[in-house]
Design a protein around this motif. Structure first.
Motif, PDB file in Angstrom:
ATOM      1  N   CYS A 213       0.851  -1.196   0.000  1.00  0.00           N
ATOM      2  CA  CYS A 213       0.000   0.000   0.000  1.00  0.00           C
ATOM      3  C   CYS A 213       0.888   1.248   0.000  1.00  0.00           C
ATOM      4  O   CYS A 213       1.767   1.392   0.844  1.00  0.00           O
ATOM      5  CB  CYS A 213      -0.909  -0.013   1.230  1.00  0.00           C
TER       6      CYS A 213
ATOM      7  N   CYS B  96       0.125   3.201   3.609  1.00  0.00           N
ATOM      8  CA  CYS B  96       0.449   2.652   4.939  1.00  0.00           C
ATOM      9  C   CYS B  96       1.490   1.548   4.879  1.00  0.00           C
ATOM     10  O   CYS B  96       1.861   0.990   5.909  1.00  0.00           O
ATOM     11  CB  CYS B  96      -0.818   2.168   5.636  1.00  0.00           C
TER      12      CYS B  96
ATOM     13  N   CYS C   4      -4.343  -0.426   0.069  1.00  0.00           N
ATOM     14  CA  CYS C   4      -5.022  -1.519   0.770  1.00  0.00           C
ATOM     15  C   CYS C   4      -6.479  -1.164   1.038  1.00  0.00           C
ATOM     16  O   CYS C   4      -7.290  -2.042   1.300  1.00  0.00           O
ATOM     17  CB  CYS C   4      -4.296  -1.840   2.069  1.00  0.00           C
TER      18      CYS C   4
ATOM     19  N   CYS D 151      -6.940   4.666   2.713  1.00  0.00           N
ATOM     20  CA  CYS D 151      -5.516   4.939   2.433  1.00  0.00           C
ATOM     21  C   CYS D 151      -5.377   5.746   1.148  1.00  0.00           C
ATOM     22  O   CYS D 151      -4.584   6.665   1.065  1.00  0.00           O
ATOM     23  CB  CYS D 151      -4.721   3.637   2.335  1.00  0.00           C
TER      24      CYS D 151
END
Ligand SMILES: [Zn+2]
Ligand SMILES: [Zn+2]
Length: 367
Positions: A56, A59, A95, A99
């Motif tokens: 991701c 994150c 993800c 995000c």
């Protein structure tokens, strides 16, 4: 007076030591399992190109880790995508929608993505021209390299990039290895951050301490400079760094060039010895990329550390792994502590440029 990021926590104190520059110490008696510090995000970072679909962009969650949803673990890739130019080379994966939203709100991500595509294009163009070599001037043996010689080498490359014709001719003959391209991408992340924060604040400290820690070029410059040690340890690194610099000067848009010379040299001088690997989780099976978290780089090393590092999203948390008394130095481990003492010493000397004198090393070396 000590300079550097403010450690606003009640638990830690930044002090100067006689042996290891500055270091963090416990400001009070602290039980095991206490979070004593957090570093909210990297100043510069890169996720390896090969992992782009699996990590991701916001994150750093890894699609193939044990904690990812089963469906995702099987496919090993995330499906939420930001793909502004429609090009595969300039897409980011996430993800979750959250995000993606967070990432899109911050202009640095998108800009970085565009520049990523520009770097790829420049590299492809230079490869197409053929006759490649990794030819940059050699600098004699690493042992007799002095700071003056390094300064002169940088001066020479500055002169070269100042001439458009010479730069273009030079870039037509250079190729970057995969790892050098990743380093170029790391540098771009710092250049972008300076551009975005510089246009808001001229690099002056921001009143928001989180943004401030992540974005402050001034704070970044306070972390340890390992240029000379690194160049002496690694014979070919200076040539590689100069090549990467010329490549970036050729590939980046004009409006970023004001940040390029200082950012490239100063980040390269601090990358080795201060960076943290970005791992897939606690098991540390895969390294997905790496980054430099400014305040986190103040933790010194011990082979029997009293602090462990936990990454949640982009934040690094530091937590006591046992009870610590006021005044004790707070240390993490830079290397795998299960390795024998000789290996630990070797790793620490080659990548962190010191000989570990911790009590565990002393005991084990004697035995
Ligand atoms: Zn995420
Ligand atoms: Zn040690």
């Amino acid at each position: 007076m000590l300079t550097g990021p403010n450690f606003e926590s009640d638990y830690v104190e930044l002090r100067t030591t006689q042996y290891g520059g500055r270091s963090l110490f416990a400001a009070r008696d602290t039980p095991a399992g206490t979070r004593v510090h957090s570093s909210p995000g990297p100043f510069a970072h890169v996720i390896y190109k090969d992992y782009r679909r699996e990590v991701c962009a916001q994150c750093f969650a890894y699609a193939a880790s044990d904690s990812a949803p089963v469906k995702v673990v099987q496919s090993r890739v995330w499906s939420i995508k930001c793909n502004p130019g429609g090009l595969q080379a300039s897409a980011a994966w996430f993800c979750s929608e959250d995000c993606k939203k967070t990432w899109e709100k911050d202009e640095t991500g998108l800009l970085q993505l565009q520049l990523d595509a520009a770097l790829t294009k420049a590299l492809v163009a230079s490869r197409r021209k053929g006759s490649k070599s990794t030819n940059t001037p050699s600098f004699g043996s690493a042992d007799d390299l002095t700071q003056d010689a390094i300064d002169q080498a940088w001066k020479n490359v500055q002169e070269l990039v100042a001439s458009k014709a010479r730069l273009a001719a030079f870039c037509a003959t250079i190729d970057l290895e995969d790892m050098e391209l990743e380093i170029a991408r790391l540098l771009v992340s710092a250049i972008v951050l300076r551009h975005v924060s510089g246009s808001n604040t001229n690099g002056v400290v921001d009143s928001d301490s989180h943004r401030n820690e992540i974005q402050s070029w001034i704070h970044f410059l306070h972390i340890q400079n390992n240029e000379l040690a690194n160049v002496r340890e690694r014979q070919h690194i200076l040539s590689a760094h100069l090549r990467i610099y010329a490549f970036l000067c050729n590939a980046l848009p004009r409006y970023l060039l004001q940040y390029t010379p200082t950012t490239v040299r100063e980040v390269l001088a601090r990358d080795t010895g201060n960076a943290f690997g970005i791992w897939d989780g606690d098991r540390r099976d895969e390294m997905l990329g790496w980054g430099i978290w400014i305040s986190a780089s103040y933790f010194n090393h011990s082979c029997s550390p009293n602090i462990r590092k936990i990454r949640q999203g982009r934040t690094l948390y530091f937590e006591t792994s046992r009870a610590v008394s006021a005044g004790e130095e707070l240390c993490i481990s830079y290397v795998d502590t299960d390795q024998p003492v000789e290996q630990r010493q070797k790793d620490l000397e080659s990548s962190w440029f010191f000989r570990c004198g911790c009590s565990r090393c002393n005991t084990e070396s004697r035995a």
